[in-house]
Scaffold this motif. Structure first.
Motif, PDB file in Angstrom:
ATOM      1  N   UNK A 163     102.070 -65.590 137.746  1.00 53.35           N
ATOM      2  CA  UNK A 163     101.968 -64.791 138.970  1.00 53.35           C
ATOM      3  C   UNK A 163     102.105 -63.296 138.707  1.00 53.35           C
ATOM      4  N   UNK A 164     102.943 -62.915 137.756  1.00 57.08           N
ATOM      5  CA  UNK A 164     103.208 -61.494 137.557  1.00 57.08           C
ATOM      6  C   UNK A 164     102.470 -60.857 136.401  1.00 57.08           C
ATOM      7  N   UNK A 165     101.541 -61.585 135.774  1.00 51.60           N
ATOM      8  CA  UNK A 165     100.932 -61.099 134.536  1.00 51.60           C
ATOM      9  C   UNK A 165      99.641 -60.306 134.728  1.00 51.60           C
ATOM     10  N   UNK A 166      99.069 -60.323 135.916  1.00 53.11           N
ATOM     11  CA  UNK A 166      97.781 -59.649 136.116  1.00 53.11           C
ATOM     12  C   UNK A 166      97.797 -58.171 135.732  1.00 53.11           C
ATOM     13  N   UNK A 167      98.879 -57.396 135.992  1.00 54.56           N
ATOM     14  CA  UNK A 167      98.835 -55.956 135.678  1.00 54.56           C
ATOM     15  C   UNK A 167      99.028 -55.621 134.203  1.00 54.56           C
ATOM     16  N   UNK A 168      99.336 -56.616 133.354  1.00 56.44           N
ATOM     17  CA  UNK A 168      99.523 -56.313 131.937  1.00 56.44           C
ATOM     18  C   UNK A 168      98.266 -55.664 131.361  1.00 56.44           C
ATOM     19  N   UNK A 169      98.445 -54.634 130.557  1.00 60.16           N
ATOM     20  CA  UNK A 169      97.326 -53.981 129.876  1.00 60.16           C
ATOM     21  C   UNK A 169      97.070 -54.681 128.550  1.00 60.16           C
ATOM     22  N   UNK A 170      95.812 -54.703 128.137  1.00 66.96           N
ATOM     23  CA  UNK A 170      95.494 -55.363 126.877  1.00 66.96           C
ATOM     24  C   UNK A 170      96.207 -54.709 125.706  1.00 66.96           C
ATOM     25  N   UNK A 171      96.501 -53.423 125.805  1.00 69.33           N
ATOM     26  CA  UNK A 171      97.206 -52.757 124.721  1.00 69.33           C
ATOM     27  C   UNK A 171      98.629 -53.291 124.559  1.00 69.33           C
ATOM     28  N   UNK A 172      99.123 -54.008 125.554  1.00 69.74           N
ATOM     29  CA  UNK A 172     100.457 -54.592 125.468  1.00 69.74           C
ATOM     30  C   UNK A 172     100.452 -55.960 124.792  1.00 69.74           C
ATOM     31  N   UNK A 173      99.270 -56.487 124.464  1.00 71.43           N
ATOM     32  CA  UNK A 173      99.174 -57.799 123.850  1.00 71.43           C
ATOM     33  C   UNK A 173      99.247 -57.693 122.325  1.00 71.43           C
ATOM     34  N   UNK A 174      99.568 -58.814 121.690  1.00 71.53           N
ATOM     35  CA  UNK A 174      99.876 -58.815 120.263  1.00 71.53           C
ATOM     36  C   UNK A 174      98.666 -58.473 119.394  1.00 71.53           C
ATOM     37  N   UNK A 175      97.477 -58.912 119.787  1.00 70.04           N
ATOM     38  CA  UNK A 175      96.317 -58.664 118.944  1.00 70.04           C
ATOM     39  C   UNK A 175      95.938 -57.191 118.902  1.00 70.04           C
ATOM     40  N   UNK A 176      96.382 -56.416 119.916  1.00 64.93           N
ATOM     41  CA  UNK A 176      95.885 -55.054 120.102  1.00 64.93           C
ATOM     42  C   UNK A 176      96.676 -54.079 119.225  1.00 64.93           C
ATOM     43  N   UNK A 177      96.105 -53.773 118.056  1.00 69.16           N
ATOM     44  CA  UNK A 177      96.736 -52.828 117.127  1.00 69.16           C
ATOM     45  C   UNK A 177      95.896 -51.558 116.963  1.00 69.16           C
ATOM     46  N   UNK A 178      94.986 -51.354 117.879  1.00 63.47           N
ATOM     47  CA  UNK A 178      94.048 -50.236 117.768  1.00 63.47           C
ATOM     48  C   UNK A 178      94.763 -48.894 117.701  1.00 63.47           C
ATOM     49  N   UNK A 179      95.856 -48.772 118.445  1.00 62.58           N
ATOM     50  CA  UNK A 179      96.524 -47.466 118.555  1.00 62.58           C
ATOM     51  C   UNK A 179      97.432 -47.165 117.363  1.00 62.58           C
ATOM     52  N   UNK A 180      97.743 -48.173 116.553  1.00 68.62           N
ATOM     53  CA  UNK A 180      98.746 -47.934 115.524  1.00 68.62           C
ATOM     54  C   UNK A 180      98.520 -48.743 114.244  1.00 68.62           C
ATOM     55  N   UNK A 181      97.310 -49.256 114.036  1.00 70.93           N
ATOM     56  CA  UNK A 181      97.059 -50.064 112.850  1.00 70.93           C
ATOM     57  C   UNK A 181      95.729 -49.741 112.208  1.00 70.93           C
ATOM     58  N   UNK A 182      95.395 -50.505 111.197  1.00 65.86           N
ATOM     59  CA  UNK A 182      94.144 -50.325 110.472  1.00 65.86           C
ATOM     60  C   UNK A 182      92.966 -50.719 111.362  1.00 65.86           C
ATOM     61  N   UNK A 183      91.952 -49.863 111.425  1.00 68.87           N
ATOM     62  CA  UNK A 183      90.817 -50.097 112.311  1.00 68.87           C
ATOM     63  C   UNK A 183      90.056 -51.362 111.925  1.00 68.87           C
ATOM     64  N   UNK A 184      89.897 -51.608 110.629  1.00 71.06           N
ATOM     65  CA  UNK A 184      89.176 -52.799 110.197  1.00 71.06           C
ATOM     66  C   UNK A 184      89.916 -54.076 110.558  1.00 71.06           C
ATOM     67  N   UNK A 185      91.229 -54.078 110.381  1.00 70.54           N
ATOM     68  CA  UNK A 185      92.021 -55.258 110.728  1.00 70.54           C
ATOM     69  C   UNK A 185      91.996 -55.508 112.237  1.00 70.54           C
ATOM     70  N   UNK A 186      92.058 -54.408 113.001  1.00 71.90           N
ATOM     71  CA  UNK A 186      91.991 -54.579 114.464  1.00 71.90           C
ATOM     72  C   UNK A 186      90.645 -55.171 114.869  1.00 71.90           C
ATOM     73  N   UNK A 187      89.561 -54.707 114.243  1.00 67.49           N
ATOM     74  CA  UNK A 187      88.238 -55.232 114.570  1.00 67.49           C
ATOM     75  C   UNK A 187      88.168 -56.733 114.291  1.00 67.49           C
ATOM     76  N   UNK A 188      88.761 -57.157 113.168  1.00 67.33           N
ATOM     77  CA  UNK A 188      88.766 -58.580 112.827  1.00 67.33           C
ATOM     78  C   UNK A 188      89.595 -59.387 113.829  1.00 67.33           C
ATOM     79  N   UNK A 189      90.764 -58.849 114.187  1.00 69.04           N
ATOM     80  CA  UNK A 189      91.631 -59.566 115.129  1.00 69.04           C
ATOM     81  C   UNK A 189      90.980 -59.668 116.511  1.00 69.04           C
TER      82      UNK A 189
END
Length: 574
Positions: free
Chosen positions: A487-513
């Motif tokens: 019920x309360x999960x709709x406002x979560x941003x994708x950047x808050x999810x575990x796979x999302x390392x775009x802002x702080x990780x390797x770009x190639x690894x993020x693309x694979x994930x």
């Protein structure tokens, strides 16, 4: 209580077909929309037809302007060396990285370049506003946009649209079935505030069966006919429909103007009210509303054909007590002056007539009227220029009688409305709001609104499966958010999810994930019964998911809405 006796709440996805796009563009061309805008809109709509996707309002603006900038007509304009505003030149360089404020400025400049400046003519802003409403993810979302401007007990007559052809693609049939189911779900979600009319198009082989199902099992109260979409009314098929309507006390609303949507100049004439003379004699108990009163020109004296059609409608009203008409999509007179005075004088004269004045119905044609004016402006015009008694006649007395609604004391409810109330009672625990006052007057059932969000519902298969995958299959929703549950999960941003390392990780690894997440989400959805919407195939669906998952600002609810657009679930069909 006030009633909008002619409105539309279907969303774009459920009405789009190749033929629908062609007919809409033809209509906008008649309204004087510039060729560059028409070409861009055509590309935009084709993308949505072939690969539907939920778009936020900013994304709609971006995609719409991007489609305009890609057209050959726009590129030719650039190549001529014409002096273009800097905001418009930006479009030629690509709009993916252009700020939203700059896109809005570009829209404003395009309006100055291409629009007529006449307040009742279709502008590029009108088209964008129409898209904002039409591209809501669910039909109930469209309804909410219209209901938001009304009082708590005001209601809409929701008219379906069925633009079909032979042979029909499976994609188009599924869209129409989803329109029926989505409209029925909206009725449950907003009990007593939406009275739906099922579209009957005799080009569809099972139109009669679908009509029966809608009226008897899905809460529909009337039938909508739109002959200019390619069928005549004096046929055995339509006669069978009219007999059903008389036998089951169902009102009919028939499109009755030579404008609107039509396949050809020949089919326009199929809406001429003269074709109904014999039918009304044959079915004397029929309630039928001739929509649009033949056109606004029947009042103003500015269109001979519309005057002729209006004269026939008035003749039929005098001869048959079950004949009504409505004032929907009458906008040209709103520019003021003598045209407006003539229109209002003619309307007031009719409203003062003892026989005719009680059978003229107010309607806006929303959301389609947004191609020229806003729904709110339409209400305000008639409220401003009619007396309180005159407005009550058209917005309450006449539509209540036509629809068969009970009077304030709860008396006089007709068979079609009694079925509707029984349907609401059957689904009283599923509504998203308290019922309108008139329902409480005639029903002793206790309604328990869920107060849920239509854009994030446990009854929506796409929403639930998207959440289940990210929460339980991939474990991408971090532990800290588990207490939110579904019920309360709709406002979560994708950047808050575990796979999302775009802002702080390797770009190639993020693309694979990200790619792996798209692949596995697609597999999870199809394993759980999802098929592909539109012309999507597996590769295209995964590519779209991959792109969506790259946007960290996208919410979980918005991702699920796109999943709902990309995939078809059997729960969406009646």
């Amino acid at each position: 209580m006030h009633i909008n006796g002619h409105a539309h709440i279907f969303n774009l996805q459920t009405v789009l077909t190749e033929e629908a796009i062609e007919i809409l563009l033809s209509r906008l061309k008649r309204y004087g929309v510039h060729e560059i805008v028409l070409s861009g809109l055509q590309d935009f709509l084709w993308e949505q037809l072939l690969r539907p996707e939920y778009l936020t309002e900013d994304e709609i603006l971006r995609r719409f302007l991007e489609s305009i900038a890609r057209t050959q007509a726009f590129q030719d304009l650039e190549s001529t060396g014409a002096t273009l505003p800097i905001e418009v030149k930006l479009l030629g360089t690509g709009v993916q990285d252009v700020a939203v404020d700059a896109l809005k400025a570009a829209l404003d400049q395009l309006s100055r370049m291409f629009d007529s400046g006449d307040g009742t003519q279709t502008s590029i802003f009108d088209i964008f506003q129409m898209l904002r409403t039409a591209m809501q993810p669910k039909i109930v979302d469209v309804a909410d946009r219209l209901l938001a401007n009304l009082g708590p007990d005001d209601l809409l007559v929701a008219l379906m649209m069925d633009i079909t052809s032979r042979p029909e693609r499976a994609r188009d049939r599924n869209n129409f079935l989803a329109q029926i189911k989505g409209t029925s779900d909206a009725v449950i979600g907003r009990p007593g505030r939406i009275l739906p009319f099922v579209a009957v198009n005799s080009l569809r082989s099972d139109h009669y069966k679908l009509m029966e199902q809608a009226i008897e099992s899905l809460g529909f109260v009337g039938v909508k006919l739109y002959p200019s979409l390619g069928y005549k009314v004096k046929t055995p098929a339509i006669r069978a429909v009219l007999k059903y309507c008389v036998d089951h006390d169902v009102p009919v609303l028939a499109h009755c103007t030579s404008g609107g949507f039509y396949k050809s100049k020949t089919t326009r004439e199929y809406c001429n009210p003269v074709h109904w003379r014999d039918l009304l004699d044959e079915f004397p108990g029929l309630r039928v509303c001739f929509a649009h009163f033949g056109g606004w020109g029947g009042f103003s004296g500015h269109d001979a054909e519309q005057q002729a059609w209006a004269a026939v409608i008035l003749e039929l009203m005098r001869e048959h007590p079950g004949v009504y008409t409505d004032l929907s999509y009458h906008v040209e007179m709103m520019r003021g002056g003598q045209v407006q005075d003539t229109y209002l004088d003619s309307l007031r004269t009719l409203l003062a007539d003892d026989l005719l004045g009680s059978r003229i119905i107010f309607g806006t044609d929303a959301w389609l009227v947004q191609m020229q004016v806003t729904d709110e402006a339409y209400w305000k015009f008639f409220r401003l220029y009619l007396t309180e008694e005159e407005f009550r006649k058209i917005s309450y007395d006449a539509p209540r009688a036509f629809l068969g609604l009970p009077d304030p004391a709860g008396k006089g409810m007709r068979e079609n409305i009694a079925r509707h109330v029984a349907f609401l009672e059957q689904h009283r625990a599923e509504g998203g709001a308290a019922p309108a006052g008139w329902v409480g007057t005639v029903s002793r059932a206790v309604f328990t609104p869920s107060r849920g969000r239509p854009d994030w519902s446990p009854k929506n298969r796409a929403h639930v499966l998207t959440y289940k995958y990210l929460r339980y299959e991939s474990n991408d929703i971090p532990d800290v958010y588990h207490d939110l549950k579904f019920a309360g999960s709709a406002p979560l941003r994708l950047r808050q999810l575990m796979y999302f390392t775009k802002d702080h990780g390797d770009a190639g690894l993020f693309s694979q994930a990200r790619r792996a997440t798209a692949l596995k989400l697609d597999a999870f959805l199809t394993h759980n019964g999802a098929s592909y919407e539109g012309d999507y195939v597996r590769a295209a669906a995964i590519q779209t998911l991959d792109r969506l998952l790259d946007d960290g600002d996208r919410t979980l609810g918005e991702l699920a809405a796109s999943v709902d657009a990309i995939y078809l679930f059997q729960s969406e069909l009646p």
